[in-house]
Design an enzyme around this catalytic site. Structure first.
Site, PDB file in Angstrom:
ATOM      1  N   HIS A   1       0.883  -1.179   0.000  1.00  0.00           N
ATOM      2  CA  HIS A   1       0.000   0.000   0.000  1.00  0.00           C
ATOM      3  C   HIS A   1       0.918   1.227   0.000  1.00  0.00           C
ATOM      4  O   HIS A   1       2.038   1.155   0.510  1.00  0.00           O
ATOM      5  CB  HIS A   1      -0.823  -0.066   1.291  1.00  0.00           C
ATOM      6  CG  HIS A   1      -1.884   0.975   1.445  1.00  0.00           C
ATOM      7  ND1 HIS A   1      -1.606   2.278   1.772  1.00  0.00           N
ATOM      8  CD2 HIS A   1      -3.234   0.897   1.333  1.00  0.00           C
ATOM      9  CE1 HIS A   1      -2.750   2.955   1.859  1.00  0.00           C
ATOM     10  NE2 HIS A   1      -3.743   2.142   1.598  1.00  0.00           N
TER      11      HIS A   1
ATOM     12  N   ASP B   1       3.083  -4.578   7.947  1.00  0.00           N
ATOM     13  CA  ASP B   1       1.870  -3.782   7.813  1.00  0.00           C
ATOM     14  C   ASP B   1       0.695  -4.744   7.987  1.00  0.00           C
ATOM     15  O   ASP B   1       0.401  -5.543   7.092  1.00  0.00           O
ATOM     16  CB  ASP B   1       1.849  -3.105   6.431  1.00  0.00           C
ATOM     17  CG  ASP B   1       0.537  -2.382   6.158  1.00  0.00           C
ATOM     18  OD1 ASP B   1      -0.376  -2.452   7.012  1.00  0.00           O
ATOM     19  OD2 ASP B   1       0.426  -1.755   5.083  1.00  0.00           O
TER      20      ASP B   1
ATOM     21  N   GLN C   1      -4.525  -5.160   6.990  1.00  0.00           N
ATOM     22  CA  GLN C   1      -5.519  -6.082   6.444  1.00  0.00           C
ATOM     23  C   GLN C   1      -5.578  -7.401   7.201  1.00  0.00           C
ATOM     24  O   GLN C   1      -6.533  -8.158   7.041  1.00  0.00           O
ATOM     25  CB  GLN C   1      -5.219  -6.366   4.961  1.00  0.00           C
ATOM     26  CG  GLN C   1      -5.353  -5.161   4.049  1.00  0.00           C
ATOM     27  CD  GLN C   1      -6.759  -4.593   4.004  1.00  0.00           C
ATOM     28  OE1 GLN C   1      -7.739  -5.292   4.204  1.00  0.00           O
ATOM     29  NE2 GLN C   1      -6.868  -3.297   3.740  1.00  0.00           N
TER      30      GLN C   1
ATOM     31  N   LYS D   1     -10.364  -0.662  10.408  1.00  0.00           N
ATOM     32  CA  LYS D   1     -10.529  -1.823   9.530  1.00  0.00           C
ATOM     33  C   LYS D   1     -10.889  -3.072  10.336  1.00  0.00           C
ATOM     34  O   LYS D   1     -11.035  -4.155   9.792  1.00  0.00           O
ATOM     35  CB  LYS D   1      -9.251  -2.074   8.725  1.00  0.00           C
ATOM     36  CG  LYS D   1      -8.964  -0.964   7.695  1.00  0.00           C
ATOM     37  CD  LYS D   1      -7.817  -1.365   6.804  1.00  0.00           C
ATOM     38  CE  LYS D   1      -7.138  -0.193   6.126  1.00  0.00           C
ATOM     39  NZ  LYS D   1      -7.955   0.462   5.101  1.00  0.00           N
TER      40      LYS D   1
ATOM     41  N   CYS E   1      -4.883   2.716  -3.476  1.00  0.00           N
ATOM     42  CA  CYS E   1      -3.646   3.240  -2.888  1.00  0.00           C
ATOM     43  C   CYS E   1      -2.509   2.248  -3.096  1.00  0.00           C
ATOM     44  O   CYS E   1      -1.644   2.083  -2.219  1.00  0.00           O
ATOM     45  CB  CYS E   1      -3.813   3.565  -1.404  1.00  0.00           C
ATOM     46  SG  CYS E   1      -5.005   4.856  -1.116  1.00  0.00           S
TER      47      CYS E   1
END
Lengths: 152, 421
Positions: free
Chosen positions: B138, B215, B218, B241, B379
């Site tokens: 991302h 990261d 998600q 999220k 993104c």
């Protein structure tokens, strides 16, 4: 689906499928690139201006159906028009799709838009207004010797 | 007071089995209609919806507990501080950190990554060093490292991926060297759904003594995360999220690394003492939390973690996997539709394109039927470039989505194809 059929009228779908004047213009003496970073629309508008009038106009690039059809129909509408006429058509078109037209119904200046009126349905889809106006902003930039514009 | 205490505590109630209709009742936003059609919310990878218990927790805070934290000796300030630090404890258990002070509250994964770039990167990365990221990052895990490389004269290296959207592990191995000083890689691709073999990747980096940032924006909503088992050095995720309000998020870091880092922002609450000559910074986690944080949001994150522990996550994940399988089957059966991202290991992200139809047009038509999807570059413009598409349409599922919603999606995509035929 009625608003949807207003947006995706047959004539728009047709121009999306078979865009007119969709090529690089070798004789261009003005051009500009337009981006919409939000959706990735990207096009170049080429102009051949002679004695203050649009002798030739074309475009190339990629984008959604609305932006492609708007570019295609814009090239048809502007061929042969003076710079001033092109600018005022831009204003009228913008007023129609963005819903910020200052022209009253009585004056009905939108008559000048002719078949560009098929884009009036875009007004109901605020996030798509920029798709329809991107080619026009880019044309305006080309007329005024700006190389690059971005709408967001 | 009794009612407040009751809703504050909201003891996790584990439900046996997975009843999607019952779970849907927990999310008030799902009850609405859009353009006269029931909302079909398939944009969970962008932001998930918030259950009633999280909304209620925020209301209780605002109605009864609001005050600034870590400041006052007064009743409300202590109450707010207890709730805020309580949320940190919940985060610690959620990701199995060793200590709560390793869980720094930030605005979201983006701010977490930027905190590490400034605090660690700007202190320890120098000219000639290399930072490895992957081809499916991302922008939040690309741009900060690019900024750092530009500032320091360091070099950004990118692990490539194959046509299915899987990272090439041999290439990663070849990129690692004595020059490598940092690895930042996503757990799950937001644009493709690929689950990366991060445990193995962390191991490989550690052979060179290189710290790794994951990261987890998600993955936190979909997978059980154990930062000790992964042995990652940093792990960033966003509350919004994972069923919490926007403005909540966490950057986990190993205490030893966080101690050595420079602070991110300067200000109140991150200091021990200030004179015009010298400031002594506070201990973890305060050192990284300058100014008044998003107290209500972070308490909401704690409530969302409680909510997640109240449902059977294994079954929820199985339900999401079944939705992904079913949606992939239904959508690929439609002529002209191509799925972008076909990795063997995927979570519930379904990116697709349709021949000669721009994703923006797909998005508008789906919206008219009440279906929320993301249309665009997510993104992740380099991912779009890798697959040679300007954009994709992306349906991303949460455990509250249903097979019937997938049917509505598939039928409407058929309609899109028809309109443009």
């Amino acid at each position: 689906m009625s608003e949807l059929s207003e947006l995706y009228q047959q004539v728009i779908l047709d121009h999306n499928k078979k865009p007119r004047n969709f090529r690089k213009l070798e004789t261009a003496n003005h051009s500009a690139e337009g981006f919409n970073p939000l959706c990735g629309d990207h096009l170049t508008v080429y102009l051949n201006l002679e004695e203050g009038a649009v002798k030739e106009i074309s475009f190339e690039g990629s984008g959604c159906a609305i932006s492609k059809a708007a570019a295609s129909m814009m090239t048809q509408a502007l061929k042969g028009k003076s710079k001033q006429q092109a600018e005022s058509l831009f204003k009228e078109f913008h007023g129609m799709v963005a819903g910020d037209s200052v022209v009253s119904d009585e004056e009905d200046a939108s008559d000048g838009l002719g078949n560009l009126k098929v884009f009036s349905g875009v007004r109901e889809f605020p996030v798509r207004v920029k798709c329809a106006t991107l080619p026009w902003h880019t044309m305006h930039a080309a007329l005024n010797n700006q190389a690059l514009i971005s709408t967001e | 007071m009794a009612t407040i205490e009751k809703s504050v505590v909201s003891e996790p109630r584990v439900i046996a089995g997975f009843d999607v209709e019952r779970v849907r009742e927990d999310f008030p936003v799902l009850r609405q209609t859009v353009n006269g059609k029931p909302l079909v919310y398939l944009d969970n990878a962008a932001s998930s919806q918030v259950p009633q218990v999280v909304i209620d927790r925020g209301s209780v805070y605002l109605e009864d507990e609001h005050s600034n934290i870590h400041r006052g000796v007064h009743y409300l300030s202590q109450k707010a501080t207890t709730a805020y630090e309580g949320a940190r404890e919940k985060v610690k258990r959620f990701i199995n950190a060793r200590e709560a002070k390793e869980c720094i509250f930030v605005r979201g994964a983006t701010e977490g990554i930027n905190l590490v770039m400034h605090g660690h990167g700007r202190k320890f990365i120098t000219s000639g060093d290399e930072i490895i990221i992957s081809a499916m990052e991302h922008h939040a895990n690309i741009v900060p490292w690019q900024m750092l490389c530009e500032e320091k004269g360091a070099r950004l290296r990118v692990i490539p991926m194959n046509d299915a959207g899987e990272l090439l592990m041999d290439e990663y191995d070849a990129l690692l060297s004595e020059r490598t000083k940092f690895v930042a890689v996503t757990h799950i691709s937001n644009a493709l759904g690929t689950v990366n073999p991060i445990k193995q990747m962390i191991d490989q980096a550690h052979k060179y003594g290189v710290p790794v940032l994951i990261d987890g924006a998600q993955s936190a909503p979909h997978l059980a995360v154990d930062v000790q088992d992964l042995d990652c050095d940093f792990f960033a995720f966003s509350g919004h999220k994972m069923f919490a309000p926007t403005g909540s998020g966490v950057i986990y870091g190993k205490a030893a690394l966080l101690e050595k880092m420079n602070p991110f922002q300067g200000g109140g609450d991150m200091i021990k003492s200030v004179t015009f000559e010298k400031t002594i910074y506070g201990d973890l986690p305060n050192k990284f939390e300058a100014g008044t944080p998003a107290i209500a949001s972070q308490i909401g994150l704690g409530a969302a973690i409680d909510y997640l522990s109240s449902i059977d996550r294994e079954q929820a994940t199985a339900h999401e996997q079944e939705l992904l399988r079913y949606a992939t089957e239904r959508i690929t059966a439609i002529e002209g539709v191509r799925v972008i991202g076909t990795a063997r290991e995927k979570t519930s992200v379904l990116s697709f394109v349709i021949d000669d139809i721009h994703p923006h047009d797909i998005g508008t038509i789906l919206d008219q039927e009440g279906i929320a999807v993301r249309a665009g570059h997510h993104c992740a413009q380099p991912v779009m470039q890798r697959f040679n598409v300007p954009a994709t349409a992306r349906a991303s599922f949460a455990f509250y989505n249903t097979k019937e919603e997938v049917d509505v999606l598939a039928r409407t995509i058929e309609k899109v194809v028809e309109i443009f035929s």
